[in-house]
Motif scaffolding. Structure first.
Motif, short mmCIF file in Angstrom:
data_model
loop_
_atom_site.label_atom_id
_atom_site.label_comp_id
_atom_site.label_asym_id
_atom_site.label_seq_id
_atom_site.Cartn_x
_atom_site.Cartn_y
_atom_site.Cartn_z
N LYS A 1 35.98 -2.87 -31.56
CA LYS A 1 37.36 -3.33 -31.75
C LYS A 1 37.97 -3.83 -30.44
CE LYS A 1 38.33 0.72 -33.32
NZ LYS A 1 36.94 1.18 -33.25
N SER A 2 37.84 -3.00 -29.41
CA SER A 2 38.43 -3.37 -28.11
C SER A 2 37.72 -4.59 -27.53
CB SER A 2 38.36 -2.19 -27.13
OG SER A 2 38.97 -1.05 -27.69
N SER A 3 36.41 -4.67 -27.75
CA SER A 3 35.65 -5.82 -27.23
C SER A 3 36.06 -7.11 -27.93
CB SER A 3 34.15 -5.60 -27.42
OG SER A 3 33.74 -4.42 -26.77
N VAL A 4 36.32 -7.04 -29.23
CA VAL A 4 36.76 -8.23 -29.97
C VAL A 4 38.11 -8.70 -29.40
CG1 VAL A 4 37.65 -9.01 -32.22
CG2 VAL A 4 35.50 -7.74 -32.10
N ILE A 5 38.99 -7.75 -29.14
CA ILE A 5 40.29 -8.10 -28.55
C ILE A 5 40.07 -8.78 -27.20
CG2 ILE A 5 42.42 -7.14 -27.57
CD1 ILE A 5 42.37 -5.07 -29.82
N ASN A 6 39.20 -8.24 -26.40
CA ASN A 6 38.90 -8.87 -25.10
C ASN A 6 38.33 -10.26 -25.28
OD1 ASN A 6 39.82 -6.84 -23.48
ND2 ASN A 6 37.87 -5.77 -23.43
N GLY A 7 37.50 -10.42 -26.31
CA GLY A 7 36.91 -11.73 -26.58
C GLY A 7 37.98 -12.78 -26.81
N VAL A 8 39.04 -12.39 -27.49
CA VAL A 8 40.13 -13.33 -27.78
C VAL A 8 41.14 -13.39 -26.63
CG1 VAL A 8 42.00 -13.90 -29.40
CG2 VAL A 8 39.86 -12.95 -30.27
N ALA A 9 41.45 -12.22 -26.06
CA ALA A 9 42.53 -12.16 -25.07
C ALA A 9 42.07 -12.45 -23.64
CB ALA A 9 43.18 -10.77 -25.12
N GLY A 10 40.79 -12.27 -23.38
CA GLY A 10 40.30 -12.40 -22.00
C GLY A 10 39.78 -11.05 -21.55
N ARG A 11 38.70 -11.11 -20.78
CA ARG A 11 38.00 -9.88 -20.36
C ARG A 11 38.91 -8.84 -19.73
NH1 ARG A 11 33.74 -10.17 -22.46
NH2 ARG A 11 31.93 -11.44 -21.96
N GLY A 12 38.61 -7.59 -20.07
CA GLY A 12 39.23 -6.48 -19.36
C GLY A 12 40.65 -6.12 -19.78
N LYS A 13 41.19 -6.83 -20.78
CA LYS A 13 42.56 -6.48 -21.17
C LYS A 13 42.59 -5.18 -21.97
CE LYS A 13 45.10 -10.63 -20.70
NZ LYS A 13 46.15 -11.47 -21.26
N ALA A 14 41.57 -4.98 -22.81
CA ALA A 14 41.49 -3.72 -23.55
C ALA A 14 40.31 -2.94 -22.99
CB ALA A 14 41.29 -3.99 -25.04
N SER A 15 40.48 -1.63 -22.88
CA SER A 15 39.42 -0.82 -22.28
C SER A 15 38.33 -0.52 -23.31
CB SER A 15 40.08 0.46 -21.76
OG SER A 15 39.10 1.34 -21.32
N THR A 16 37.05 -0.69 -22.89
CA THR A 16 35.93 -0.47 -23.81
C THR A 16 34.95 0.54 -23.22
OG1 THR A 16 34.52 -2.17 -22.83
CG2 THR A 16 36.01 -2.90 -24.56
N SER A 17 34.06 1.05 -24.07
CA SER A 17 33.06 1.99 -23.58
C SER A 17 31.90 2.10 -24.55
CB SER A 17 33.70 3.36 -23.41
OG SER A 17 32.71 4.35 -23.31
N ALA A 18 30.71 2.42 -24.03
CA ALA A 18 29.55 2.62 -24.92
C ALA A 18 29.68 3.96 -25.65
CB ALA A 18 28.27 2.59 -24.10
N ILE A 19 30.58 4.81 -25.18
CA ILE A 19 30.75 6.11 -25.85
C ILE A 19 31.85 5.99 -26.90
CG2 ILE A 19 31.38 8.54 -25.48
CD1 ILE A 19 30.31 7.96 -22.53
N SER A 20 31.50 6.35 -28.15
CA SER A 20 32.48 6.14 -29.22
C SER A 20 33.66 7.10 -29.05
CB SER A 20 31.82 6.27 -30.58
OG SER A 20 31.70 7.62 -30.91
#
Ligand SMILES: Nc1nc2c(ncn2[C@@H]2O[C@H](COP(=O)(O)OP(=O)(O)OP(=O)(O)O)[C@@H](O)[C@H]2O)c(=O)[nH]1
Ligand SMILES: [Mg+2]
Length: 257
Positions: A115-134
């Motif tokens: 979810k956060s990665s999709v947001i970054n994809g649209v908004a630009g890298r690094g705007k939402a924090s992501t992690s490999a740990i669910s």
């Protein structure tokens, strides 16, 4: 879990458009009927985002997309390879049909679907924090994506039906040591592989899966791995744990498209 559900309901209420982010490797399993019902009830437009499509062959994606299309428009995205994100931006503007103010876009779905990665994809890298740990995103986060789009990022919805353990195993929300019914989860993974990519299963474990049911296949994999108990019977739990681990490490995936 109750507060989690309330949080999601609240996002559905506030948002103008909703994105249900599913994992393209198992789109049906990562859709959530309870959430879809709620979205339909409130008559909010929603888009199903099949994320991680870099991990799935194209023909499988097309099939999934046509099945989803009955419920809502579906968009393929690879946040990793930045594929489909412009299309998603256009789709959001199209379904929202709001011209005079910001569009609030709620992003919901199971943990770790991206979810956060999709947001970054649209908004630009690094705007939402992501992690490999669910379970990474905590609470609701507002992310401004420009051109009037504002995202509401949410924590993953915890699965709450009888497929709990299977989904938790499949998505890597719980590792094999934390699953109660390891054999049950492994059998489901085998079933899924037999249906969708039997050749990968056969070549990875160096077995022939013809005609066998999932239980027989688990036994054969145990034999082949030499996971035997004292009396020469297959150690089913140990075999199940291996299968779950191999799956969660991504070793049982088809070749890239
Ligand atoms: N291969 C691939 N991996 C992805 C993609 N999108 C996300 N990931 C990976 O999936 C993992 C989870 O991504 P997140 O964006 O943090 O997922 P989330 O749904 O926000 O997770 P929670 O906030 O924990 O619920 C990370 O390891 C990402 O790198 C994608 O399109 N392709
Ligand atoms: Mg997140």
């Amino acid at each position: 879990m109750a507060s989690q559900k309330l949080l999601v309901k609240d996002v559905i209420k506030k948002a103008d458009v909703l994105l249900e982010v599913v994992d393209a490797r198992f789109p049906e399993e990562t859709r959530n009927s309870e959430i879809e019902k709620e979205m339909l009830r409130t008559k909010k437009p929603f888009i199903i985002v099949l994320n991680k499509c870099d991990l799935v062959p194209k023909d499988k994606l097309e099939k999934a997309k046509s099945r989803m299309a009955k419920a809502a428009p579906a968009v393929f995205v690879s946040s990793k390879e930045r594929f489909g994100t412009t299309m998603l931006r256009h789709k959001i503007l199209e379904v929202a049909n709001i011209r005079d103010r910001d569009i609030l876009v709620g992003c919901i779905g199971y943990p770790n679907t991206g979810k956060s990665s999709v947001i970054n994809g649209v908004a630009g890298r690094g705007k939402a924090s992501t992690s490999a740990i669910s379970g990474h995103t905590k609470g609701v986060q507002l992310v401004n994506a420009g051109s009037r789009i504002v995202f509401l990022d949410t924590p993953g919805v915890i699965p709450f039906d009888e497929h709990d353990e299977y989904i938790q195993g499949l998505l890597g929300i719980k590792d094999s040591t934390h699953l109660k019914d390891q054999i049950g989860v492994a059998l489901k993974i085998i079933e899924k592989l037999v249906e969708e990519q039997k050749d990968v299963l056969e070549s990875f474990y160096n077995i022939s899966a013809t005609d066998g049911n999932s239980y027989d296949i688990l036994e054969i994999i145990g034999m082949q791995s030499n996971f035997l108990k004292k009396k020469g019977q297959v150690d089913e739990t140990r075999t199940a744990i291996r299968i779950i681990n191999d799956w969660q490490k991504g070793l049982l995936l088809a070749e890239k498209p």
